[in-house]
Write a protein that holds these residues in place. Structure first.
Motif, short mmCIF file in Angstrom:
data_model
loop_
_atom_site.label_atom_id
_atom_site.label_comp_id
_atom_site.label_asym_id
_atom_site.label_seq_id
_atom_site.Cartn_x
_atom_site.Cartn_y
_atom_site.Cartn_z
N ALA A 409 0.67 -1.60 0.03
CA ALA A 409 0.28 0.15 -0.44
C ALA A 409 1.00 0.99 -0.37
N GLU A 410 2.16 1.16 0.76
CA GLU A 410 2.29 2.67 0.58
C GLU A 410 3.66 2.83 -0.37
N ARG A 411 4.40 1.30 -1.21
CA ARG A 411 5.05 1.83 -2.46
C ARG A 411 4.44 1.71 -3.23
N PHE A 412 3.78 0.57 -3.30
CA PHE A 412 3.01 0.67 -4.68
C PHE A 412 1.75 1.55 -5.21
N GLU A 413 0.73 1.80 -3.62
CA GLU A 413 -0.55 2.46 -4.40
C GLU A 413 -0.53 4.33 -3.24
N HIS A 414 0.90 4.29 -2.73
CA HIS A 414 1.03 5.69 -2.18
C HIS A 414 -0.83 5.60 -1.53
N ASN A 415 -0.98 4.63 -0.34
CA ASN A 415 -1.76 4.54 0.29
C ASN A 415 -1.72 4.14 2.01
N SER A 416 -3.19 4.57 2.89
CA SER A 416 -2.24 4.41 4.06
C SER A 416 -2.17 3.19 4.44
N PRO A 417 -0.42 2.61 4.72
CA PRO A 417 0.14 1.58 4.82
C PRO A 417 -0.82 1.04 6.41
N ASP A 418 -1.34 1.88 7.59
CA ASP A 418 -1.73 1.45 9.00
C ASP A 418 -3.11 0.80 8.57
N THR A 419 -3.99 1.76 7.34
CA THR A 419 -5.41 1.15 7.50
C THR A 419 -4.84 -0.98 6.58
N ALA A 420 -4.13 0.01 5.27
CA ALA A 420 -4.02 -1.62 4.38
C ALA A 420 -3.05 -3.05 5.94
N PHE A 421 -2.92 -2.49 6.38
CA PHE A 421 -2.32 -3.41 8.04
C PHE A 421 -3.46 -4.06 8.19
N ILE A 422 -4.06 -2.76 8.50
CA ILE A 422 -5.68 -3.83 9.72
C ILE A 422 -6.51 -4.85 8.68
N LEU A 423 -6.18 -4.32 6.98
CA LEU A 423 -7.30 -4.97 6.38
C LEU A 423 -6.40 -6.28 6.34
N GLY A 424 -5.68 -6.26 5.79
CA GLY A 424 -4.43 -7.54 5.76
C GLY A 424 -5.41 -9.00 7.04
N LEU A 425 -4.88 -8.37 8.51
CA LEU A 425 -4.80 -8.73 8.94
C LEU A 425 -6.09 -9.17 9.48
N VAL A 426 -7.16 -9.30 9.09
CA VAL A 426 -8.92 -9.27 9.70
C VAL A 426 -9.54 -9.61 8.25
N GLN A 427 -8.48 -9.71 7.49
CA GLN A 427 -9.95 -10.40 6.02
C GLN A 427 -9.26 -12.12 5.79
N ASP A 428 -8.73 -12.82 7.22
CA ASP A 428 -9.11 -14.54 6.98
C ASP A 428 -9.43 -14.14 8.51
N ILE A 429 -10.06 -13.52 9.10
CA ILE A 429 -10.43 -14.11 10.76
C ILE A 429 -11.57 -14.88 10.65
N GLY A 430 -12.08 -14.92 9.32
CA GLY A 430 -13.59 -15.96 9.57
C GLY A 430 -12.88 -16.85 9.50
N LEU A 482 -17.28 -2.03 13.38
CA LEU A 482 -16.14 -1.26 12.46
C LEU A 482 -16.98 -0.43 11.38
N PRO A 483 -16.00 0.57 10.85
CA PRO A 483 -16.25 0.97 9.45
C PRO A 483 -16.29 0.55 8.30
N GLN A 484 -17.21 1.22 7.63
CA GLN A 484 -17.97 0.41 5.98
C GLN A 484 -16.52 0.57 5.18
N SER A 485 -15.50 1.63 5.77
CA SER A 485 -13.89 1.75 4.70
C SER A 485 -14.00 0.47 4.83
N LEU A 486 -13.89 -0.43 5.83
CA LEU A 486 -12.19 -1.16 6.43
C LEU A 486 -13.64 -2.60 6.06
N ILE A 487 -14.83 -2.83 5.79
CA ILE A 487 -16.19 -3.89 5.61
C ILE A 487 -15.23 -4.51 4.07
N ARG A 488 -15.25 -3.01 3.12
CA ARG A 488 -15.76 -2.99 1.62
C ARG A 488 -15.10 -4.31 1.44
N PRO A 489 -13.78 -4.04 1.13
CA PRO A 489 -12.61 -4.72 0.73
C PRO A 489 -13.19 -6.13 1.04
#
Length: 596
Positions: A409-430, A482-489
């Motif tokens: 996210a930081e190097r390719f997309e120039h997006n928040s690495p912190d938000t991307a970290f959370i998304l990566g951490l919770v995507q498999d919690i199901g 949690l916010p919808q912005s985290l849930i959508r991806p």
């Protein structure tokens, strides 16, 4: 609205929840429905009743759907035949089409959209018969090319639902609201509303509080919240003063007097929808039902939920003093933050001040660290029941995905690495919920995925449960508020249709968590298929040289290694990762058949 009971449908599926949802959706678009639990039951019904369409699953006990499709060819008046299955196999699809199946769709689907498409198929055949004067259906003929129309593309329209005491008022309001940006539907009861919302997305609900039935509008909204359905709500009431307080407590957007004019109500509707810049995630009903009453996954602390809400705010609007005070008041959160902040520092450089830690890390990284620690703690509690090999697999996998997503996210997309970290951490919690729910059955799925390189975890889950871990992860995040912005991806990361519906910003986060997951998958089993999938995801960034991509992958793996050491998780082998990445990059330009 569709004419009621104008066509007939036979729904064949051995899973009662799927069958029930499909029947509700089909009835909603005007079908008379009959159910069957397997091919034998369906065939017995077809001997005495004629149907316009048969929708059947494939994998069923006693007599499977493939056999039923073959037998349907024997009928003189053969109905339109549609297969709805979780089994994805191109050769099987070609065989079904050769045997007269008009269309094949794959689970999971949006049941409401699917039902609308079935209506289009049946109406298309009826129109053709009227136009050419033929009796093709009586001779068992059909046009597969015409019937198997592509699934309608998702659109960006807002969806507004109306539940009002007076039907005439609802119809007038629906006509006034509906335009090229907004669709409306009218429910006549709370039960019908719930049925509709099990199969389609909704952005705004306009409901009267005094409906004249057993439930008030407030009670209906509360029940929807319990079902993890949380649209924006405009409540119309005769007693706005005493109702407003309760409405505020449950998050209702607007409370209006029953005497509000239609023009004012339309304006309020436009305002609420305009403030909703992005659509909420559509989470399958099965996933929502699975987590709704599931108490074995503990809730996140209220502090963590509050901090997660800050992730959606511009960094200069996050209240730093309030953030530091909230964390300081929670001893566990404060300890977690200080441990992360002091990681790798000498004893002389370490901080004991939460406020200083917030200043050093910045507000968003601070939130990420606290939220990550809370999520890890939830995971650890649930993982206690897993066997050692599966526990190590999950722990290493989740950290690799999170670290990779943050780096990309930081190097390719120039997006928040912190938000991307959370998304990566919770995507498999199901995965944890599915494991708790299905026990040894899910353990066998994980074992197969670990051993067979060509298999994909979410496809195995779909075949067994008709939902995958992404759906369940999203439902759990919704339960945690949690916010919808985290849930959508998260809900879209294994659904091609869902990818089309989310915003450009969400799509960039989606790419990095998919890339992180592809990296984790390639690590688990050295196989050409998984290398190909990783190269395919990395191929989105083809403007970078292989050396540049290799460097960023190396940064991601080093970050994952450091995090695993902090969390006391199994540490990935850097040599193993280097070999996987070298093989992936070297074969990136080859055709998949050559790689295999």
């Amino acid at each position: 609205m569709y004419p009621s009971d104008s066509y007939s449908a036979l729904i064949v599926d051995d899973e009662l929840p799927i069958r029930a949802l499909l029947v509700r959706a089909m009835q909603g678009v005007g079908f008379r429905c009959v159910e069957a639990a397997n091919g034998d039951e369906a065939w017995d019904t077809l001997q005495t009743t004629r149907f316009d369409i048969v929708v059947t699953d494939l994998k069923m006990p006693k007599s499977h759907g493939h056999s039923l499709c073959v037998r349907l060819r024997e009928l003189n008046a053969r109905p339109i035949t549609v297969v709805l299955t979780g089994i994805r196999n191109e050769r099987l699809q070609r065989d079904l089409e050769a045997r007269g199946v008009n269309a094949v769709y794959y689970k999971p689907v949006n049941f409401w959209k699917f039902a609308e498409q079935m209506r289009v198929l049946v109406e298309s055949r009826a129109k053709q018969q009227r136009t050419d004067g033929s009796h093709a259906s009586e001779r068992g003929e059909s046009n597969p090319q015409e019937a198997a129309m592509p699934f309608p593309k998702s659109h960006a329209k807002h969806v507004t639902g109306l539940l009002l005491r007076e039907r005439d008022r609802a119809e007038r309001l629906s006509k006034a609201i509906a335009d090229n940006t907004t669709d409306c539907f009218i429910a006549t009861s709370s039960e019908e509303l719930c049925q509709l919302l099990d199969s389609q997305r909704i952005d705004l609900l306009i409901v009267e509080n005094e409906l004249g039935g057993f439930l008030s509008g407030l009670e209906i909204v509360e029940r929807l919240n319990q079902q993890l359905i949380r649209p924006k709500v405009i409540l119309i009431t005769e007693h706005s003063s005493e109702v407003s307080k309760r409405a505020c407590e449950i998050g209702i957007e607007q409370v209006l007097d029953r005497g509000v004019t239609q023009d004012d109500l339309v304006r309020q509707t436009r305002t609420v929808l305009a403030n909703q810049s992005e659509q909420d995630a559509y989470i399958p009903a099965l996933a929502r039902c699975l987590v709704k009453d599931f108490g074995e996954i503990p809730p996140l602390p209220q502090l963590v939920v509050k901090l997660a809400g800050y992730l959606t705010m511009p960094i200069n609007e996050i209240p730093i003093d309030e953030l530091a005070n909230d964390i300081s008041a929670d001893s566990r959160a404060a300890t977690d933050l200080l441990n992360f902040t002091n990681m790798g520092l000498s004893v002389f450089n370490q901080t004991t001040s939460v406020r200083q830690a917030v200043n050093l890390n910045g507000p968003k990284k601070t939130i990420m660290l606290v939220l990550s620690a809370a999520t890890m703690r939830v995971q650890s509690q649930v993982l206690e029941d897993w066997n050692e090999s599966h526990r190590q697999w999950y722990q290493k996998r989740s950290v690799i995905i999170a670290a990779a997503a943050a780096t990309f996210a930081e190097r390719f997309e120039h997006n928040s690495p912190d938000t991307a970290f959370i998304l990566g951490l919770v995507q498999d919690i199901g995965c944890l919920v599915l494991s708790k729910k299905y026990g040894k059955t899910y353990d066998l799925i994980v074992k197969r995925f670990q051993e067979v390189g060509r298999l994909q975890l979410h496809q195995l889950e779909l075949e067994s449960f008709n939902i995958h871990h992404g759906h369940v992860s999203a439902a759990l995040m919704l339960k945690w508020k949690l916010p919808q912005s985290l849930i959508r991806p998260i809900v879209a990361h294994h659904d091609a249709e869902g990818e089309e519906e989310i915003s450009k910003a969400d799509r960039s986060y989606l790419r990095v968590i998919q890339l992180g997951e592809a990296l984790a998958n390639a690590m688990e089993v050295p196989h050409s298929f998984r290398s190909h999938m990783l190269a395919q995801k990395a191929g989105f960034y083809d403007d970078l040289t292989l050396d540049e991509r290799d460097k960023i992958f190396h940064e991601a793996t080093q970050y994952a290694k450091a995090l695993c050491e902090v969390f006391n998780f199994p540490v990935p082998d850097p040599k193993e990762l280097t070999a996987i990445l070298s093989n992936t990059m070297a074969t990136e330009e080859e055709e998949f058949e050559q790689i295999s």
